[in-house]
Design a protein around this motif. Structure first.
Motif, short mmCIF file in Angstrom:
data_model
loop_
_atom_site.label_atom_id
_atom_site.label_comp_id
_atom_site.label_asym_id
_atom_site.label_seq_id
_atom_site.Cartn_x
_atom_site.Cartn_y
_atom_site.Cartn_z
N HIS A 31 0.94 -1.18 0.02
CA HIS A 31 -0.05 0.10 0.06
C HIS A 31 0.89 1.28 -0.03
N GLN A 77 1.08 4.10 -3.09
CA GLN A 77 0.60 5.46 -2.80
C GLN A 77 1.78 6.32 -3.05
N ASN A 78 2.82 6.17 -3.14
CA ASN A 78 4.42 6.88 -3.26
C ASN A 78 4.95 6.65 -4.60
#
Length: 149
Positions: free
Chosen positions: A135, A139-140
């Motif tokens: 996750h 997300q990054n």
């Protein structure tokens, strides 16, 4: 149909079943027959988790009771070498630190254009304290991430 062509594929590997599936998928992606001027590169990365100071006190008994597991972590990449065809352009990387950060940093510094990883690894206790590595990477990341389930 649009075909995506990747020249540097980073696969996160920790020995879990889903990371083995991710490795198989990454191998398949790199083996695709495209008109490459240069063969695509497969980077197999294993991150040895370092305990975080924020939870080190509560996790220390678990972490340090698994010294034999920590010693085998350095050999995790050795077990995958027989699965990868010798015709592929492969680099094996071992890193120490927080997995998501290490994966993202390596991908950025080495201009990887795809990250492949399993949705859950071996760190159930770590995930409870830190959150999901996949996750965090999704997300990054500034490049596409393929999460294998």
């Amino acid at each position: 149909m649009v075909t995506l062509i990747f020249s540097k594929v980073l696969v996160a590997y920790d020995g879990s079943n889903l990371s083995k599936k991710a490795l198989d998928k990454a191998i398949a992606i790199v083996k695709e027959k495209y008109d490459y001027l240069v063969a695509p590169q497969l980077i197999v990365m294993h991150v040895i988790q370092a305990p975080s100071y924020s939870y080190a006190a509560s996790a220390a008994p678990y972490y340090f009771s698994n010294v034999s597991h920590m010693e085998t972590d350095t050999k995790v990449l050795d077990e995958v070498k027989f699965k990868i065809p010798s015709t592929l352009n492969v680099i094996y990387v071992t890193s120490r630190g927080q997995p998501a950060h290490s994966i993202l940093e390596y991908a950025h510094e080495n201009n990887c254009d795809l990250i492949v990883m399993g949705s859950r690894g071996l760190g159930a206790i770590r995930e409870f304290f830190l959150g999901s590595v996949s996750h965090n990477v999704v997300q990054n990341s500034k490049v596409p991430v393929l999460v294998v389930k």
